[in-house]
Design an enzyme around this catalytic site. Structure first.
Site, short mmCIF file in Angstrom:
data_model
loop_
_atom_site.label_atom_id
_atom_site.label_comp_id
_atom_site.label_asym_id
_atom_site.label_seq_id
_atom_site.Cartn_x
_atom_site.Cartn_y
_atom_site.Cartn_z
N LYS A 140 0.46 4.43 -0.21
CA LYS A 140 -0.42 5.33 0.29
C LYS A 140 0.09 6.25 -0.66
O LYS A 140 0.00 6.94 -1.82
CB LYS A 140 0.46 5.14 1.37
CG LYS A 140 -0.16 4.88 2.62
CD LYS A 140 0.29 4.53 3.73
CE LYS A 140 0.35 3.44 4.81
NZ LYS A 140 -0.26 3.75 6.46
N SER A 177 3.12 -2.75 10.60
CA SER A 177 4.04 -2.71 10.48
C SER A 177 5.05 -3.68 10.19
O SER A 177 6.11 -3.68 11.00
CB SER A 177 5.14 -1.78 12.14
OG SER A 177 4.51 -0.55 12.11
N ASN A 233 1.00 -1.24 -0.21
CA ASN A 233 0.58 -0.13 0.10
C ASN A 233 1.53 1.18 0.16
O ASN A 233 1.80 1.38 1.03
CB ASN A 233 -0.81 -0.42 1.14
CG ASN A 233 -2.06 1.12 1.61
OD1 ASN A 233 -1.60 1.86 0.49
ND2 ASN A 233 -1.96 1.49 2.48
N GLY A 262 2.77 -1.34 4.18
CA GLY A 262 3.05 0.33 3.77
C GLY A 262 4.23 0.41 4.19
O GLY A 262 4.36 0.58 2.68
N GLY A 263 4.69 1.05 4.28
CA GLY A 263 6.16 1.92 4.30
C GLY A 263 7.13 1.17 3.52
O GLY A 263 8.19 1.29 3.11
N GLU A 297 -7.31 4.97 7.64
CA GLU A 297 -6.75 6.42 7.32
C GLU A 297 -8.19 6.84 6.78
O GLU A 297 -8.49 8.02 6.52
CB GLU A 297 -5.94 5.98 6.29
CG GLU A 297 -4.49 6.16 6.90
CD GLU A 297 -3.67 5.46 6.77
OE1 GLU A 297 -3.14 6.00 5.04
OE2 GLU A 297 -2.02 5.25 7.06
N GLU A 341 -5.66 -4.35 10.49
CA GLU A 341 -4.87 -4.51 11.09
C GLU A 341 -5.05 -2.93 11.98
O GLU A 341 -5.82 -2.48 11.77
CB GLU A 341 -4.68 -3.26 9.23
CG GLU A 341 -4.76 -4.05 8.49
CD GLU A 341 -3.72 -2.49 7.32
OE1 GLU A 341 -2.58 -2.84 6.60
OE2 GLU A 341 -4.05 -1.71 6.56
N HIS A 350 -10.18 1.18 4.79
CA HIS A 350 -8.21 1.44 5.15
C HIS A 350 -8.78 2.25 6.09
O HIS A 350 -9.40 3.13 6.59
CB HIS A 350 -7.75 2.09 4.30
CG HIS A 350 -6.14 1.59 4.73
ND1 HIS A 350 -5.91 2.92 5.97
CD2 HIS A 350 -4.73 1.32 5.01
CE1 HIS A 350 -4.11 2.29 6.20
NE2 HIS A 350 -4.30 1.66 6.25
N GLY A 354 1.92 2.45 10.72
CA GLY A 354 2.93 3.48 10.57
C GLY A 354 3.67 3.59 11.53
O GLY A 354 4.58 5.17 12.06
C1 PEP Z 1 -0.89 0.12 5.61
O1 PEP Z 1 -0.91 1.58 5.24
O2 PEP Z 1 -1.76 -0.61 5.10
C2 PEP Z 1 0.30 -0.20 7.56
C3 PEP Z 1 0.09 -1.46 7.37
O3 PEP Z 1 0.90 -0.13 7.20
P1 PEP Z 1 2.37 0.31 7.63
O4 PEP Z 1 3.05 -1.22 7.13
O5 PEP Z 1 3.50 1.19 7.59
O6 PEP Z 1 2.00 0.39 9.18
#
Ligand code: PEP
Length: 252
Positions: free
Chosen positions: A11, A213, A9, A234-235, A100, A169, A98, A175
């Site tokens: 973002k 994460s 993802n 994500g990251g 966010e 999640e 999500h 994040g």
């Molecule tokens: C996400 O945005 O779905 C996510 C899991 O981000 P991160 O891996 O950065 O925590």
């Protein structure tokens, strides 16, 4: 045994140049390694880059995903993107719900369910995100929250529910660098699996991803859990080496 799915993802990150470099690195790594072991791989990219990423990934086995989709079919919905538009760019997955989007755009369980329904009807697989906040976990409400979020999608989608992907999640892990322990994640995944089982005889088909994460260092242990069928990343999806390490941990 079903393959695991690793979905990045991105973002609101990227540029034409950065996307090309990132995908180049991922494609190079995928071509090199794995000795026939396989995982499904997807990248959920900003809508502005769907065309670019479609062109770069064509024929590579990397599936294309969007980060959201409209619950409406078409018309006067400024800023929204329809399933038909996503289909024009070969989109296979759409993230819906999500945290966010729930947090910053006030998306409700009902709206998320409607988006999932619209995606399924169009032949796009919704990646339905569920997860509790830290306050909800500390209040002992994790199970209640994720079950409520998934129930809305089950209720709206009936027997088609076996065609969705679920992403657990925990909001406090997204994040933040704080990951759920493999045991914490597995416990919630087992709850979600049981809920799906009660809704469809094909519940085993549903991939339940962990997100929050997940990174190169912790992926293997998380992905070894019985009910963790992949990751929403994500990251760590923005660094080709890290993303490839996670894919390698999922491949078998
Ligand atoms: C996400 O945005 O779905 C996510 C899991 O981000 P991160 O891996 O950065 O925590």
């Amino acid at each position: 045994m079903k393959q695991k799915l690793i979905a990045g993802n991105w973002k609101m990150n990227g540029s034409l140049a950065a996307n090309a470099a990132l995908l180049g690195g991922i494609q190079h790594g995928l071509a090199q390694a794995f000795n026939g072991r396989k995982a499904q791989v997807a990248v959920c990219v900003p809508a502005a880059y769907l065309s670019q990423v479609q062109q770069i990934t064509q024929g590579s086995g990397i599936e294309l995903g969007s980060q959201d989709v409209s619950a409406q079919e078409q018309g006067a919905y400024t800023g929204e993107i329809s399933c038909a538009m996503l289909k024009d760019f070969g989109v296979r997955y759409a993230i819906v719900g999500h945290s966010e989007r729930r947090q910053y755009h006030a998306e409700t369980d009902a709206l998320v369910a409607a988006k999932a329904q619209r995606a399924l009807a169009a032949g796009i697989t919704p990646i339905v995100c569920v997860g509790e906040t830290l306050a909800e976990r500390e209040a002992g409400k994790t199970e209640e929250v994720v079950k409520r979020q998934l129930a809305a999608v089950i209720h709206a989608n009936g027997h088609c529910i076996s065609e969705i992907v679920v992403a657990y999640e925990p909001v406090w892990a997204i994040g933040t660098g704080k990951t759920a322990t493999p045991e914490q994640a597995q416990a919630v995944h087992a709850v979600l699996r049981a809920q799906l089982k009660a809704a469809t005889e094909h519940s085993d088909r549903v991939q339940i991803l962990y997100g929050g994460s997940m990174n190169a260092a912790n992926a293997a242990e998380l992905l070894a859990q019985a009910d963790i069928d992949g990751g929403l990343i994500g990251g760590a999806a923005l660094k080709s080496a890290d993303f490839l390490t996670i894919i390698a941990a999922a491949a078998r």
